[in-house]
Design an enzyme around this catalytic site. Structure first.
Site, mmCIF file in Angstrom:
data_model
loop_
_atom_site.group_PDB
_atom_site.id
_atom_site.type_symbol
_atom_site.label_atom_id
_atom_site.label_comp_id
_atom_site.label_asym_id
_atom_site.label_seq_id
_atom_site.Cartn_x
_atom_site.Cartn_y
_atom_site.Cartn_z
ATOM 1 N N ARG A 52 0.845 -1.200 0.000
ATOM 2 C CA ARG A 52 0.000 0.000 0.000
ATOM 3 C C ARG A 52 0.886 1.258 0.000
ATOM 4 O O ARG A 52 1.094 1.884 -1.026
ATOM 5 C CB ARG A 52 -0.950 -0.049 1.212
ATOM 6 N N ASP A 53 1.447 1.597 1.141
ATOM 7 C CA ASP A 53 2.218 2.835 1.241
ATOM 8 C C ASP A 53 3.474 2.789 0.372
ATOM 9 O O ASP A 53 3.888 3.794 -0.196
ATOM 10 C CB ASP A 53 2.615 3.070 2.709
ATOM 11 N N HIS B 63 3.662 4.675 12.757
ATOM 12 C CA HIS B 63 3.861 4.498 11.310
ATOM 13 C C HIS B 63 5.056 5.380 10.940
ATOM 14 O O HIS B 63 4.970 6.601 10.984
ATOM 15 C CB HIS B 63 2.581 4.916 10.585
ATOM 16 N N HIS C 243 8.296 6.844 8.837
ATOM 17 C CA HIS C 243 9.038 7.128 7.595
ATOM 18 C C HIS C 243 10.477 7.487 7.954
ATOM 19 O O HIS C 243 10.744 7.977 9.042
ATOM 20 C CB HIS C 243 8.366 8.272 6.825
ATOM 21 N N CYS D 132 7.963 10.308 0.685
ATOM 22 C CA CYS D 132 7.234 11.446 1.187
ATOM 23 C C CYS D 132 6.896 12.270 -0.046
ATOM 24 O O CYS D 132 7.798 12.711 -0.751
ATOM 25 C CB CYS D 132 8.130 12.228 2.143
ATOM 26 N N ASN E 184 9.645 4.882 3.581
ATOM 27 C CA ASN E 184 9.264 4.404 4.909
ATOM 28 C C ASN E 184 10.484 3.739 5.545
ATOM 29 O O ASN E 184 11.441 3.361 4.860
ATOM 30 C CB ASN E 184 8.149 3.367 4.788
HETATM 31 ZN ZN LIG Z 1 3.174 6.497 5.267
#
Ligand SMILES: [Zn+2]
Length: 316
Positions: free
Chosen positions: A13-14, A207, A209, A240, A249
């Site tokens: 996902r991310d 979460h 990064h 980002c 991440n």
């Molecule tokens: Zn994120």
């Protein structure tokens, strides 16, 4: 303090949502399969956002349809609103993360709504989730810093977390979306949430990064504060959106190596996780910027070699 730590891998996902090169559904499933082989048991598989906003996630239903072959894994998906909730539940998900924002400006720019409107959506989603027996995690983007507003104060963060918990007993993910958090800020925020709101650290997730290389430091602070749930992406994919070219991440392999070394239990097989990281890095438009894969398999990080290996043989 419990030594068990939940690692939520959010690569599919991310990690992929901002990748400029399209990644096919079959490749996403192959990546998930490698994570499952590495005994990663918590995986965020996709996002039910409108394909116009995030084209890379347009195959959410197709990804969901393939997850039945991994029965022992807890899969979750990201949703931005009630429409996303309905799609995700129809696709079979029972664990969903509703994305919100601690920053008012980012909420407008990224989610097209005010924070207040976000809470109205949380209310709708919470009632639907209670009816359907679905578990929600509320994820606050920009929990510590916002590219538009600068630092997010602890008071602001405490207020949005307080409001979120009025709608349901949901766990809260504090997301350092632009990677600008500092460990002392994380420590202060977690302490305030516990003391002022009575929410135990076991109901919080971090979460992380690694935009500025502070990912592991922030994890360590979270661990010391009692947090036992961390999000990361294999090979450190992702990024980002406001720092093009920046590292993404925190890498799952770096996170797991730290946890293993400190005696925490994740249940994850590092050798197989490195296989997944090597595979995941082939989807990245950037060189590998995390640590473990470079230390363990230097050649896997060679961009030229990596590209050559993944090109169709006719182009080699
Ligand atoms: Zn994120």
């Amino acid at each position: 303090m419990a030594k068990q730590v939940k690692v939520l891998d959010v690569t599919a996902r991310d990690g992929l949502q901002n990748e400029p090169n399209p990644v096919s559904t079959a490749q996403k499933i192959a990546l998930i399969e490698k994570l499952v082989r590495a005994r990663v048991s918590n995986i965020q598989a996709t996002s039910f956002v409108h394909p116009r906003w995030v084209p890379q996630m347009a195959d959410a239903e197709a990804v969901a349809a393939a997850l039945g072959r991994f029965p022992d894994v807890h899969f979750s998906a990201l949703i931005p609103n009630l429409k996303g909730y309905e799609r995700a539940v129809a696709a079979g998900f029972r664990n969903l993360e509703l994305t919100m924002s601690a920053s008012e400006t980012f909420s407008h720019k990224n989610l097209n709504r005010s924070r207040e409107q976000g809470f109205e959506i949380l209310e709708q989603v919470s009632r639907a989730a209670e009816r359907d027996g679905v578990v929600i995690r509320v994820g606050f983007a920009m929990s510590f810093h916002c590219p538009f507003e600068g630092a997010i104060s602890t008071a602001t963060l405490v207020e949005v977390v307080r409001s979120a918990r009025e709608h349901g007993p949901w766990h809260i993910a504090l997301a350092d979306t632009d990677g600008m958090a500092f460990p002392n800020q994380v420590a202060t925020a977690v302490k305030a949430i516990q003391e002022e709101l009575g929410i135990p650290a076991s109901e919080l997730a971090l979460h992380v990064h690694d935009t500025y290389g502070r990912g592991l430091a922030n994890v360590l602070t979270g661990l010391e504060a009692g947090i036992r749930e961390f999000d990361a992406t294999t090979a450190g994919l992702g990024g980002c959106p406001y720092c093009p070219g920046a590292s993404g991440n925190l890498a799952t392999e770096d996170l797991v190596a730290l946890l293993d070394g400190m005696g925490y239990e994740t249940g994850i097989d590092m050798e197989k996780l490195l296989d997944a990281a090597e595979f995941a890095s082939s989807f990245s438009s950037r060189p590998y910027q995390a640590h473990l894969l470079r230390a363990a398999r230097g050649a896997a990080c060679d961009v030229t070699e990596r590209l050559a290996r993944h090109l169709p043989s006719s182009q080699k």
